[in-house]
Design an enzyme around this catalytic site. Structure first.
Site, PDB file in Angstrom:
ATOM      1  N   CYS A 118     -24.495  36.006 -32.194  1.00 35.29           N
ATOM      2  CA  CYS A 118     -23.147  35.612 -32.625  1.00 35.29           C
ATOM      3  C   CYS A 118     -22.802  34.248 -32.018  1.00 35.29           C
ATOM      4  CB  CYS A 118     -22.134  36.663 -32.173  1.00 35.29           C
ATOM      5  SG  CYS A 118     -20.450  36.163 -32.558  1.00 35.29           S
ATOM      6  N   GLU A 148     -26.215  41.959 -24.234  1.00 32.22           N
ATOM      7  CA  GLU A 148     -25.504  40.675 -24.181  1.00 32.22           C
ATOM      8  C   GLU A 148     -25.505  40.120 -22.755  1.00 32.22           C
ATOM      9  OE1 GLU A 148     -21.358  40.723 -25.403  1.00 32.22           O
ATOM     10  OE2 GLU A 148     -21.074  38.689 -24.640  1.00 32.22           O
ATOM     11  N   THR A 186     -18.385  39.589 -24.181  1.00 26.53           N
ATOM     12  CA  THR A 186     -17.375  39.352 -25.225  1.00 26.53           C
ATOM     13  C   THR A 186     -16.601  40.606 -25.637  1.00 26.53           C
ATOM     14  OG1 THR A 186     -19.079  39.740 -26.888  1.00 26.53           O
ATOM     15  CG2 THR A 186     -18.645  37.432 -26.273  1.00 26.53           C
ATOM     16  N   CYS A 216     -13.946  38.069 -27.215  1.00 26.57           N
ATOM     17  CA  CYS A 216     -13.801  37.394 -28.515  1.00 26.57           C
ATOM     18  C   CYS A 216     -12.557  37.858 -29.276  1.00 26.57           C
ATOM     19  CB  CYS A 216     -15.059  37.608 -29.354  1.00 26.57           C
ATOM     20  SG  CYS A 216     -15.172  39.272 -30.020  1.00 26.57           S
ATOM     21  N   SER A 289     -18.974  46.827 -35.136  1.00 22.48           N
ATOM     22  CA  SER A 289     -20.274  46.981 -35.801  1.00 22.48           C
ATOM     23  C   SER A 289     -20.256  48.075 -36.871  1.00 22.48           C
ATOM     24  CB  SER A 289     -21.349  47.292 -34.753  1.00 22.48           C
ATOM     25  OG  SER A 289     -20.908  48.303 -33.869  1.00 22.48           O
TER      26      SER A 289
HETATM   27  C1  2E7 Z   1     -22.731  41.378 -30.693  1.00 21.73           C
HETATM   28  C2  2E7 Z   1     -21.931  41.204 -29.612  1.00 21.73           C
HETATM   29  O1  2E7 Z   1     -23.119  45.782 -31.990  1.00 21.73           O
HETATM   30  P1  2E7 Z   1     -21.878  46.103 -31.268  1.00 21.73           P
HETATM   31  O2  2E7 Z   1     -21.418  47.506 -31.273  1.00 21.73           O
HETATM   32  O3  2E7 Z   1     -22.056  45.510 -29.827  1.00 21.73           O
HETATM   33  P2  2E7 Z   1     -21.401  45.815 -28.402  1.00 21.73           P
HETATM   34  O4  2E7 Z   1     -21.619  44.555 -27.645  1.00 21.73           O
HETATM   35  O5  2E7 Z   1     -19.981  46.139 -28.581  1.00 21.73           O
HETATM   36  O6  2E7 Z   1     -22.200  46.942 -27.778  1.00 21.73           O
HETATM   37  O7  2E7 Z   1     -20.677  45.277 -31.869  1.00 21.73           O
HETATM   38  C3  2E7 Z   1     -20.798  44.015 -32.437  1.00 21.73           C
HETATM   39  C4  2E7 Z   1     -21.211  43.005 -31.449  1.00 21.73           C
HETATM   40  C5  2E7 Z   1     -20.453  42.764 -30.340  1.00 21.73           C
HETATM   41  N1  2E7 Z   1     -20.824  41.878 -29.439  1.00 21.73           N
HETATM   42  C6  2E7 Z   1     -22.360  42.304 -31.626  1.00 21.73           C
HETATM   43 CL1  2E7 Z   1     -22.378  40.117 -28.399  1.00 21.73          CL
HETATM   44 FE1  F3S Z   2     -19.271  38.105 -32.079  1.00 18.95          FE
HETATM   45 FE2  F3S Z   2     -17.182  39.298 -31.105  1.00 18.95          FE
HETATM   46 FE3  F3S Z   2     -18.347  40.271 -33.167  1.00 18.95          FE
HETATM   47  S1  F3S Z   2     -18.806  38.302 -29.974  1.00 18.95           S
HETATM   48  S2  F3S Z   2     -20.480  39.744 -32.904  1.00 18.95           S
HETATM   49  S3  F3S Z   2     -17.331  38.296 -33.066  1.00 18.95           S
HETATM   50  S4  F3S Z   2     -17.445  41.441 -31.532  1.00 18.95           S
END
Ligand code: 2E7
Ligand code: F3S
Length: 353
Positions: A118, A148, A186, A216, A289
């Site tokens: 991202c 991350e 983030t 974010c 996600s």
């Molecule tokens: C990338 C980043 O894939 P996710 O559930 O990830 P998290 O980090 O919340 O486990 O959500 C989307 C996403 C969020 N942050 C993808 Cl760095």
């Molecule tokens: Fe990026 Fe935030 Fe989504 S870091 S992948 S916009 S949850």
């Protein structure tokens, strides 16, 4: 089937004025897919479409079981590390980012790479590199072991230490207390992060903050929406996978903000009868996600259980869209493939769920 976000069919209707009644659903808006997830998932879909070869993906492209299962069915091969990818093959890096070491390993194997990190994670990486170059001690607020955090910490391992929680602030030691900066993952809880930072600042009064928010926009917006709903909700349901940091945070934030109970579910199949005892109002949201089709399935099930009155609660409007990864755009251009998504990073377009 495309995994792109769906129109919010149940989202249209009367807006929430604070009143609740029996059998009500308070539906958070925004919820679900963020711009970074949309970009990463579409990148895998386009690669599968346009490359006549196996498309490898390092780690889950995003932390959602439904998304990963669907892409696997479409032919994507998910691996834990690049050494599982045959020399010279094509690999996509997940939205959570990678450390320079992973990039080097991929180069050593002559892999062709598409980086779906991202752009808002890349921004944090760049901050880490800059502060390390200026010889700061960097306190990275985040969860040790999360992909991350591994990627960001890997940018400058000799300068970065991870601070897991407010209580962890006491364990930090630095070389020069006047040359310390905090950065963050983030997807953290905004409130808990500020608590951690307050504790760090008690120890290091001149602690510097990130140049702009590291948590974010999508994380913040989803937390604000569920905070508005939570005080009126007997039960908050968060759709998201167990390894999805931002989804798990939404459940915690809901409880912190006054929801009587809260549960995270991957899908409607995980609902439990006992959660609904004495419940008149259900709050619903989903992690960044999560495709909206899973929320729509949940709303259908809730309606069948007597919760048919869906009131959207909108606290922000999102219209951010990122362009596809550069390597993919170039490859598609070579093949004469058009892509109406290829707008410059940050350009505004309608992308609401
Ligand atoms: C990338 C980043 O894939 P996710 O559930 O990830 P998290 O980090 O919340 O486990 O959500 C989307 C996403 C969020 N942050 C993808 Cl760095
Ligand atoms: Fe990026 Fe935030 Fe989504 S870091 S992948 S916009 S949850």
């Amino acid at each position: 089937m495309s995994l792109a976000p769906r129109d919010c069919r149940a989202g249209a209707g009367a807006s929430y004025d604070g009143g609740v009644s029996n059998g009500t659903v308070l539906l958070a808006e925004p919820r679900g897919y963020c711009a970074g997830v949309d970009r990463a998932v579409v990148a895998v879909e386009r690669a599968l479409e346009h490359f006549d070869e196996t498309v490898y993906v390092r780690h889950e492209i995003v932390h959602n079981k439904f998304v990963v299962d669907r892409l696997r069915e479409q032919g994507a091969v998910f691996v834990d590390e690049v050494d599982e990818v045959p020399e010279g093959a094509l690999v996509i890096f997940s939205a959570h980012g990678i450390s320079p070491k992973v990039r080097e390993m991929a180069e050593q194997r002559s892999l062709r790479t598409i980086d779906a990190t991202c752009p808002l994670v890349t921004k944090v990486h760049k901050e880490a590199v800059r502060f390390a170059r200026e010889d700061y001690d960097i306190l990275l607020v985040g969860h040790e072991g999360h992909e991350e955090v591994e990627g960001t910490a890997g940018e400058a391992p000799e300068h970065i230490q991870v601070v897991n929680s407010p209580d962890d602030a006491v364990n930090v030691t630095v070389r020069d207390p006047d040359k310390v900066v905090w950065l963050s993952q983030t997807t953290l809880s905004v409130d808990e992060t500020m608590e951690t930072v307050d504790r760090l600042r008690e120890r290091f009064p001149t602690l510097q903050a990130p140049p702009s928010d590291d948590i974010c926009y999508a994380t913040q917006n989803r937390q604000v929406a569920i905070k508005k709903i939570a005080p009126d909700a007997d039960l908050v349901l968060v759709v998201g996978s167990p390894n999805s940091s931002n989804s798990v945070r939404l459940m915690e934030v809901a409880l912190e903000a006054g929801a009587k109970s809260s549960h995270r579910i991957d899908s409607v199949a995980e609902l439990r009868e006992e959660w609904f005892e004495g419940v008149g109002t259900v709050g619903v949201t989903s992690g960044a996600s999560v495709p909206d089709v899973l929320v729509q399935d949940l709303l259908v099930e809730l309606s069948a259980r007597g919760f048919g009155d869906v009131k959207p609660v909108r606290t922000a409007t999102e219209d951010l869209m990122f362009s596809l990864p550069r390597e993919l755009r170039q490859e598609m251009k070579v093949r004469g493939a058009s892509d109406d998504r290829t707008k410059p990073t940050g350009e505004r377009a309608t992308a609401e769920s």
